[in-house]
Write a protein that holds these residues in place. Structure first.
Motif, PDB file in Angstrom:
ATOM      1  N   HIS A   1       0.719  -1.041  -0.064  1.00 43.32           N
ATOM      2  CA  HIS A   1       0.092  -0.077  -0.121  1.00 43.32           C
ATOM      3  C   HIS A   1       0.780   1.187  -0.088  1.00 43.32           C
ATOM      4  O   HIS A   1       0.376   2.231  -0.190  1.00 43.32           O
ATOM      5  N   ASP A   2       1.994   1.069   0.154  1.00 39.66           N
ATOM      6  CA  ASP A   2       2.855   2.305   0.416  1.00 39.66           C
ATOM      7  C   ASP A   2       2.216   3.276   1.467  1.00 39.66           C
ATOM      8  O   ASP A   2       2.253   4.371   1.101  1.00 39.66           O
ATOM      9  N   ALA A   3       1.852   2.757   2.233  1.00 40.33           N
ATOM     10  CA  ALA A   3       1.199   3.463   3.548  1.00 40.33           C
ATOM     11  C   ALA A   3       1.419   2.829   4.799  1.00 40.33           C
ATOM     12  O   ALA A   3       1.377   1.763   4.954  1.00 40.33           O
ATOM     13  N   VAL A   4       1.777   3.779   5.739  1.00 40.81           N
ATOM     14  CA  VAL A   4       1.969   3.478   6.934  1.00 40.81           C
ATOM     15  C   VAL A   4       0.976   4.133   8.097  1.00 40.81           C
ATOM     16  O   VAL A   4       0.750   5.369   7.819  1.00 40.81           O
ATOM     17  N   ALA A   5       0.520   3.409   9.029  1.00 41.19           N
ATOM     18  CA  ALA A   5      -0.287   4.011   9.844  1.00 41.19           C
ATOM     19  C   ALA A   5       0.416   4.454  11.003  1.00 41.19           C
ATOM     20  O   ALA A   5       1.455   3.758  11.531  1.00 41.19           O
ATOM     21  N   VAL A   6       0.196   5.912  11.675  1.00 39.14           N
ATOM     22  CA  VAL A   6       0.816   6.586  12.997  1.00 39.14           C
ATOM     23  C   VAL A   6      -0.410   6.451  14.047  1.00 39.14           C
ATOM     24  O   VAL A   6      -1.427   7.199  13.747  1.00 39.14           O
ATOM     25  N   VAL A   7      -0.279   5.546  14.888  1.00 38.96           N
ATOM     26  CA  VAL A   7      -1.314   5.439  15.936  1.00 38.96           C
ATOM     27  C   VAL A   7      -0.884   6.024  17.280  1.00 38.96           C
ATOM     28  O   VAL A   7       0.200   5.947  17.783  1.00 38.96           O
ATOM     29  N   ILE A   8      -1.524   7.153  17.645  1.00 39.63           N
ATOM     30  CA  ILE A   8      -1.241   7.859  18.818  1.00 39.63           C
ATOM     31  C   ILE A   8      -2.376   7.821  19.546  1.00 39.63           C
ATOM     32  O   ILE A   8      -3.645   8.352  19.510  1.00 39.63           O
ATOM     33  N   ALA A   9      -2.313   7.038  20.681  1.00 37.69           N
ATOM     34  CA  ALA A   9      -3.344   6.716  21.588  1.00 37.69           C
ATOM     35  C   ALA A   9      -2.890   7.440  22.951  1.00 37.69           C
ATOM     36  O   ALA A   9      -2.860   6.522  23.880  1.00 37.69           O
ATOM     37  N   GLU A  10      -2.910   8.633  22.891  1.00 37.03           N
ATOM     38  CA  GLU A  10      -2.775   9.447  24.176  1.00 37.03           C
ATOM     39  C   GLU A  10      -3.946  10.041  24.272  1.00 37.03           C
ATOM     40  O   GLU A  10      -4.836  10.571  23.733  1.00 37.03           O
ATOM     41  N   PRO A  11      -4.308  10.268  25.555  1.00 39.51           N
ATOM     42  CA  PRO A  11      -5.272  11.002  26.140  1.00 39.51           C
ATOM     43  C   PRO A  11      -5.092  12.330  26.038  1.00 39.51           C
ATOM     44  O   PRO A  11      -3.810  12.836  25.730  1.00 39.51           O
ATOM     45  N   GLU A  12      -6.199  13.375  25.700  1.00 36.84           N
ATOM     46  CA  GLU A  12      -5.925  14.687  25.079  1.00 36.84           C
ATOM     47  C   GLU A  12      -4.761  15.378  25.557  1.00 36.84           C
ATOM     48  O   GLU A  12      -3.951  16.049  24.955  1.00 36.84           O
ATOM     49  N   THR A  13      -4.732  15.503  26.971  1.00 38.09           N
ATOM     50  CA  THR A  13      -3.630  16.219  27.513  1.00 38.09           C
ATOM     51  C   THR A  13      -2.367  16.368  26.812  1.00 38.09           C
ATOM     52  O   THR A  13      -1.848  17.470  26.677  1.00 38.09           O
ATOM     53  N   ARG A  14      -1.913  15.065  26.927  1.00 42.59           N
ATOM     54  CA  ARG A  14      -0.221  15.034  26.522  1.00 42.59           C
ATOM     55  C   ARG A  14      -0.113  15.678  25.044  1.00 42.59           C
ATOM     56  O   ARG A  14       0.867  16.369  24.762  1.00 42.59           O
ATOM     57  N   VAL A  15      -1.036  15.200  24.198  1.00 43.41           N
ATOM     58  CA  VAL A  15      -0.985  15.600  22.811  1.00 43.41           C
ATOM     59  C   VAL A  15      -0.860  17.053  22.738  1.00 43.41           C
ATOM     60  O   VAL A  15      -0.221  17.714  21.718  1.00 43.41           O
ATOM     61  N   PHE A  16      -1.622  17.794  23.603  1.00 38.89           N
ATOM     62  CA  PHE A  16      -1.589  19.196  23.297  1.00 38.89           C
ATOM     63  C   PHE A  16      -0.687  19.746  24.065  1.00 38.89           C
ATOM     64  O   PHE A  16      -0.105  20.834  23.507  1.00 38.89           O
ATOM     65  N   ALA A  17      -0.318  19.580  25.000  1.00 38.76           N
ATOM     66  CA  ALA A  17       0.519  20.141  26.061  1.00 38.76           C
ATOM     67  C   ALA A  17       1.925  20.413  25.311  1.00 38.76           C
ATOM     68  O   ALA A  17       2.609  21.265  25.758  1.00 38.76           O
ATOM     69  N   ASP A  18       2.254  19.474  24.513  1.00 40.53           N
ATOM     70  CA  ASP A  18       3.650  19.616  24.154  1.00 40.53           C
ATOM     71  C   ASP A  18       4.031  19.330  22.637  1.00 40.53           C
ATOM     72  O   ASP A  18       2.963  18.574  22.216  1.00 40.53           O
ATOM     73  N   PRO A  19       5.057  19.643  22.234  1.00 33.64           N
ATOM     74  CA  PRO A  19       5.219  19.638  20.621  1.00 33.64           C
ATOM     75  C   PRO A  19       5.835  18.104  20.260  1.00 33.64           C
ATOM     76  O   PRO A  19       6.108  17.892  19.289  1.00 33.64           O
ATOM     77  N   PHE A  20       5.728  17.492  21.446  1.00 32.38           N
ATOM     78  CA  PHE A  20       6.585  16.054  21.426  1.00 32.38           C
ATOM     79  C   PHE A  20       5.952  15.197  20.101  1.00 32.38           C
ATOM     80  O   PHE A  20       6.669  14.832  19.001  1.00 32.38           O
ATOM     81  N   PHE A  21       4.744  15.381  19.763  1.00 32.60           N
ATOM     82  CA  PHE A  21       4.146  14.434  18.706  1.00 32.60           C
ATOM     83  C   PHE A  21       4.368  15.185  17.321  1.00 32.60           C
ATOM     84  O   PHE A  21       4.570  14.512  16.336  1.00 32.60           O
ATOM     85  N   ALA A  22       4.114  16.487  17.455  1.00 32.54           N
ATOM     86  CA  ALA A  22       4.483  17.398  16.145  1.00 32.54           C
ATOM     87  C   ALA A  22       5.783  16.977  15.732  1.00 32.54           C
ATOM     88  O   ALA A  22       5.981  16.775  14.535  1.00 32.54           O
ATOM     89  N   LEU A  23       6.563  16.990  16.652  1.00 30.07           N
ATOM     90  CA  LEU A  23       8.108  16.694  16.356  1.00 30.07           C
ATOM     91  C   LEU A  23       8.294  15.153  15.748  1.00 30.07           C
ATOM     92  O   LEU A  23       9.092  14.831  14.844  1.00 30.07           O
ATOM     93  N   GLN A  24       7.989  14.287  16.334  1.00 30.66           N
ATOM     94  CA  GLN A  24       7.836  13.041  15.959  1.00 30.66           C
ATOM     95  C   GLN A  24       7.505  12.989  14.651  1.00 30.66           C
ATOM     96  O   GLN A  24       7.791  12.158  13.644  1.00 30.66           O
ATOM     97  N   LEU A  25       6.147  13.350  14.459  1.00 31.52           N
ATOM     98  CA  LEU A  25       5.598  13.286  13.216  1.00 31.52           C
ATOM     99  C   LEU A  25       6.183  13.776  12.142  1.00 31.52           C
ATOM    100  O   LEU A  25       6.468  13.447  10.931  1.00 31.52           O
ATOM    101  N   ARG A  26       6.957  15.149  12.430  1.00 25.72           N
ATOM    102  CA  ARG A  26       7.840  15.503  11.392  1.00 25.72           C
ATOM    103  C   ARG A  26       8.940  14.328  10.958  1.00 25.72           C
ATOM    104  O   ARG A  26       9.014  14.466   9.766  1.00 25.72           O
ATOM    105  N   GLY A  27       9.642  13.893  11.974  1.00 24.05           N
ATOM    106  CA  GLY A  27      10.662  12.927  11.677  1.00 24.05           C
ATOM    107  C   GLY A  27      10.180  11.765  10.830  1.00 24.05           C
ATOM    108  O   GLY A  27      10.715  11.303   9.783  1.00 24.05           O
TER     109      GLY A  27
END
Lengths: 347, 347
Positions: free
Chosen positions: A67-93
């Motif tokens: 499929h030339d596609a990969v799923a990225v699963v983020i199973a975090e409660p709201e708080t964490r995902v918003f509070a820091d740029p952690f996932f944004a950076l990971q996603l970028r990488g």
DNA sequence: CGCATCGCTGAGAGCGCTCCCTGATACTTC
DNA sequence: GAAGTATCAGGGAGCGCTCTCAGCGATGCG
């Protein structure tokens, strides 16, 4: 909404007709051009160009099962995902790496517990070649689900301890080593009553950082350890607890920057100077926080973008190995990335 | 990496055989079950269950030309994406809405200018049903590209002014109105020398906020307007400029919280008290910043998650309208969401 | 009771692509 | 110069699904 074009897109057939060759030949050219002589390749390329041909991915994966596609699963409660740029950076990488390999990124965000089933179903559905999963909670059902789905997966952060995770491949920061380095730095500063504000202890990262703290402070007074939850408010609460229990503490290692910022506020409120009276170290090097506090925060940096990139690389490598099969490439194994202590003003 | 299962997944054919019906009937049941009698539906459902059948999306979209997937394009330079939880929140909102409609979210992050072509190609390739695009820069080539690609699109934030954007559908915050409200609040506080630190003026949001400021401060001293760039460092720089030019200013409206936090540091450094000497208002209500500053920041909140949800809803509605075609649903038009002033300590 | 109608099911074609296999062409080799 | 060997192009099947259309039984009406 921009109007959607009704003109049907050209097919392989059309390109073949235009170039005066067969479908098969066009397909070969489009997929690398091996085994086709130069003049023909050129002709086909031109036809592709002229018609603006783009392969139909659906038709392609129907037969290739890729499929030339990969799923990225983020199973975090709201708080964490918003509070820091952690996932944004990971996603970028991750994005960078996937893009380099012509793979698409399908983002799956879970909304609450019962949503895990949906993710499991999707992954089991064989819509993607593999998955990158952030599952940092010890009791998370996701690793099990994924193991059951049989999808090649790389985890971000060491997953919990389900049966399915034993053999799991993951990319993690050296949380324990980083914590050790932070605490050793405090020791080197001459601090002796060093406290620790833990993260949410249902996450391996928090547990590992606590272990790192204990590695150095082998017989730390239990009252010098307070449980936090990675939020600023939790940091404040923990800091108050600590000060109430041990008013004479002279250093604090918080398991992340957000809690450190909370702790900082409490210290200031109690009239304690940082770093003179109490030295303070955080974790993450989360820039908008670490650099903006006053004093700026000494902290342990992890290369988050690199973690993301590495996760994607491991997954793709594993997929390639599985495809090429027997011999040659081998299945990847987990990686733990080093951390570095960033010295600023707070310690 | 978890092992990938080699057992091939069951097909419609297999389910049909098991249920003792034809492929077509199974297909009907799987797609809603209309026009199939109850006992058969039940039988098919059971067969699906027993075999763990999951439709092959590739085969399906090969014939339907639908993908049940939407691309989310984030074409932001690194800084912004990391610095704030803006996109994380939007994504959350988008994800919720898409999930509710069984659509997948394909994330496209651009890495630099020349990457736009890649995105354009992907969108034109017809891999997704539509696109949600964040393109907040006036000179962004993306709207044009997308217009050319003919993909149904909803923009996040009012896009720039290319030919392709004139008819574009977008969801935006009421930046101008929010700015007006903030400045009016400062006026109501009795402030008269009110300054503005603008955002990066190649973004419509920054321009709109500046316009809102000017709406209230009709003939503001030009020296009371300093250009920032949405970063804390830019806020500091602008604040210094402002204080050098007008040492007697008594209020500042910064176009976002990040710049407000930078401004705050400069004010403190110059010995000015907030809000006593200078009242300060930000924009965004970016919690980790707005709540953590000292004093906490009065700011203009936009419901970011709702923006995301709305974008997705508009797009899906548009797609449904296009599919159902003539009559009934009509193509959606742009929406501007209200903002609210959140009063904290700084003004 | 016969005929038209309606509702439901099944057969079959075909979406656009890849890949196997056959056939044709060019090139060795004796 | 003939036979053998690469090398490369094309024909055709088929991936799993949807959807049209024909057929068939059941129902309604005259």
């Amino acid at each position: 909404m921009s109007e959607s074009s009704t003109v049907s897109r050209p097919t392989l057939e059309a390109v073949a007709a235009r170039a005066g060759v067969s479908r098969a030949t066009v397909s070969r050219v489009v997929n690398g051009g091996d085994g086709v002589r130069e003049p023909l390749v050129e002709r086909v390329r031109r036809a592709v160009e002229e018609l603006g041909y783009v392969p139909n991915q659906a038709a392609r994966s129907l037969v290739t099962r890729r499929h030339d596609a990969v799923a990225v699963v983020i199973a975090e409660p709201e708080t964490r995902v918003f509070a820091d740029p952690f996932f944004a950076l990971q996603l970028r990488g991750i994005s960078k790496e996937l893009t380099a390999h012509d793979s698409q990124l399908v983002l799956l965000l879970t909304e609450g517990r019962d949503d895990h089933a949906r993710v499991g179903r999707y992954l089991a559905g064989g819509h993607v070649d593999g998955a990158l999963v952030f599952s940092l909670h010890l009791d998370d059902p996701l690793p099990e689900l994924i193991h059951g789905a049989g999808v090649p997966t790389v985890f971000g952060g060491r997953p919990g301890w389900g049966d399915g995770t034993r053999s799991a491949v993951y990319v993690d920061s050296d949380n324990r080593g980083g914590a050790r380095e932070a605490v050793r730095h405090l020791v080197a500063l001459g601090r002796t009553r060093i406290a620790h504000i833990t993260g949410a202890l249902d996450q391996t990262s928090a547990v590992d950082r606590l272990d790192g703290f204990r590695d150095v402070m082998v017989d730390a007074d239990p009252r010098l350890i307070a449980e936090g939850d990675f939020t600023p408010a939790g940091g404040e609460r923990a800091m108050r607890e600590l000060l109430d229990a041990c008013p004479d503490l002279d250093a604090v290692f918080a398991a992340n920057d957000l809690m450190a910022s909370g702790a900082l506020r409490v210290l200031r409120e109690r009239g304690l100077r940082v770093p003179e009276d109490v030295a303070l170290i955080g974790f993450d090097d989360m820039l908008p926080v670490a650099e903006q506090t006053d004093p700026s925060l000494t902290t342990v940096r992890q290369d988050i973008e690199e973690m993301g990139r590495l996760m994607a690389r491991l997954l793709l490598r594993g997929l390639a190995a599985a495809a090429g099969s027997q011999g040659g490439l081998e299945a990847p194994s987990s990686v733990v990335l080093p951390t570095t202590l960033v010295r600023r003003a707070s310690a």
